[in-house]
Write a protein that holds these residues in place. Structure first.
Motif, PDB file in Angstrom:
ATOM      1  N   PHE A  72      58.021 -56.407  28.171  1.00 30.38           N
ATOM      2  CA  PHE A  72      56.720 -55.731  28.130  1.00 30.38           C
ATOM      3  C   PHE A  72      56.607 -54.698  29.247  1.00 30.38           C
ATOM      4  CE2 PHE A  72      52.449 -55.495  29.943  1.00 30.38           C
ATOM      5  CZ  PHE A  72      51.763 -54.916  28.893  1.00 30.38           C
ATOM      6  N   TYR A  73      56.934 -55.110  30.470  1.00 33.60           N
ATOM      7  CA  TYR A  73      56.805 -54.177  31.595  1.00 33.60           C
ATOM      8  C   TYR A  73      57.820 -53.034  31.498  1.00 33.60           C
ATOM      9  CZ  TYR A  73      53.503 -57.310  33.823  1.00 33.60           C
ATOM     10  OH  TYR A  73      52.391 -58.074  34.110  1.00 33.60           O
ATOM     11  N   ALA A 118      53.695 -50.982  36.508  1.00 31.65           N
ATOM     12  CA  ALA A 118      54.665 -51.627  35.615  1.00 31.65           C
ATOM     13  C   ALA A 118      56.036 -51.711  36.271  1.00 31.65           C
ATOM     14  CB  ALA A 118      54.761 -50.860  34.296  1.00 31.65           C
ATOM     15  N   SER A 122      56.881 -46.146  28.365  1.00 32.57           N
ATOM     16  CA  SER A 122      55.809 -45.515  27.608  1.00 32.57           C
ATOM     17  C   SER A 122      54.908 -44.681  28.511  1.00 32.57           C
ATOM     18  CB  SER A 122      54.986 -46.586  26.888  1.00 32.57           C
ATOM     19  OG  SER A 122      53.920 -46.013  26.184  1.00 32.57           O
ATOM     20  N   SER A 167      52.381 -50.155  25.425  1.00 28.14           N
ATOM     21  CA  SER A 167      53.784 -50.496  25.724  1.00 28.14           C
ATOM     22  C   SER A 167      54.711 -50.025  24.607  1.00 28.14           C
ATOM     23  CB  SER A 167      53.918 -52.011  25.913  1.00 28.14           C
ATOM     24  OG  SER A 167      53.403 -52.710  24.794  1.00 28.14           O
ATOM     25  N   GLN A 214      56.350 -50.778  28.849  1.00 28.41           N
ATOM     26  CA  GLN A 214      55.161 -50.092  29.362  1.00 28.41           C
ATOM     27  C   GLN A 214      55.548 -49.015  30.378  1.00 28.41           C
ATOM     28  OE1 GLN A 214      52.110 -51.988  32.072  1.00 28.41           O
ATOM     29  NE2 GLN A 214      50.841 -51.747  30.234  1.00 28.41           N
TER      30      GLN A 214
END
Length: 291
Positions: A243-244, A28, A250, A91, A247
């Protein structure tokens, strides 16, 4: 109490999970750099496009020949919510935060007596929204097969959107996505794209007039559809970076949590093993004394 064998299996399983989350975090992080650069590169173009169209639209607004994408349909009854989310999970709250914002808007509109429809881009948002609004979802676009986002993907969404608008299926369209701020901050955003909201000039802004060739209405008829594609493309790039980032954050938290679990499990294992050894020594000594 679990046996020592079960504890060893549990520790090994947690270590394997930690390796996976660490690998996902690194992947990620590597993809985030490219996604962030693409999102940041698209922002000036999208902002300038909106500024230029707003300037032209300021002169055309209210005229009889103003395009419907600017003037609207004259009604405010049917709202289409274009909800852009990710195709995958793991994510954090990235997908659910966008869906929550869209759901809150839908509930507000329904309470006002409006009709709400959904256009879902991304699998995760579709899966969450269909639980409550299955019959209101008019279209779902899956981008899992797209390896690298391009403007052609945004154009495809814009064409589908404009076809529905031309068919009179909705009056207002609002775009939902997550604006990338940092690895730990992605801001759920709602942006009305149909009809276009023309921003007024600031009170201290210099007054500048332009002459256009061809006329404003003719210019806008070509620029407004492209602007919708540009704004959607920006939203897709912002979502990709968000998103990345989500993620990465996370998976970093998951890796840390796995490390803490391994530490606690190892402590329990060592204490149990030591107690078992002590018990065996006591039994051996007691047996020897008895002899």
């Amino acid at each position: 109490m679990a046996s020592l064998k079960d504890m060893r299996v549990r520790i090994a399983s947690t270590k394997a999970t930690q390796k996976i989350t660490k690998a996902m975090q690194m992947v990620a992080a590597s993809r985030l750099r490219r996604a962030q650069q693409a999102a940041e590169a698209a922002r000036p173009y999208a902002d300038k496009m909106s500024a230029v169209i707003s300037n032209i639209a300021g002169a055309a607004a209210g005229s009889p020949g103003a395009p419907a994408l600017l003037a609207g349909t004259g009604k405010d009854q049917v709202h289409l919510l274009l909800v852009c989310t990710g195709e995958r999970g793991l994510s954090g709250a990235f997908n659910s935060s966008i869906v929550r914002l869209a759901r809150e808007r839908a509930q507000t509109l329904i309470a006002q007596g409006k009709e709400v429809k959904f256009f879902c881009v991304g699998r995760k948002g579709y899966e969450q929204l269909r639980r409550l609004y299955d019959k209101q979802i008019v279209e779902h676009l899956d981008l899992r097969g797209v390896r690298q986002l391009g403007f052609v993907n945004a154009e495809d969404i814009a064409k589908k959107l404009l076809a529905r608008f031309d068919a009179g299926e909705f009056d207002v369209c609002t775009l939902f996505y997550a604006q990338f701020k940092s690895v730990i901050a992605q801001i759920p955003t709602a942006q009305q794209i149909i009809p276009l909201i023309v921003e007024g000039k600031a009170a201290n802004a210099p007054s500048t007039s332009y002459e256009y060739e061809p006329e404003e209405d003719e210019l806008l008829s070509g620029l407004l559809p492209r602007n919708i594609a540009v704004q959607i493309f920006r939203a897709l790039l912002e979502n990709n970076a968000s998103f990345y980032g989500a993620q990465m954050s996370s998976m970093d938290n998951a890796t840390r949590n796995a490390g803490e679990m391994i530490r606690k499990q190892t402590q329990i294992y060592n204490r149990t093993r030591q107690a078992q050894i002590t018990k065996e020594l006591i039994e051996i000594i007691s047996g020897a004394e008895a002899i």
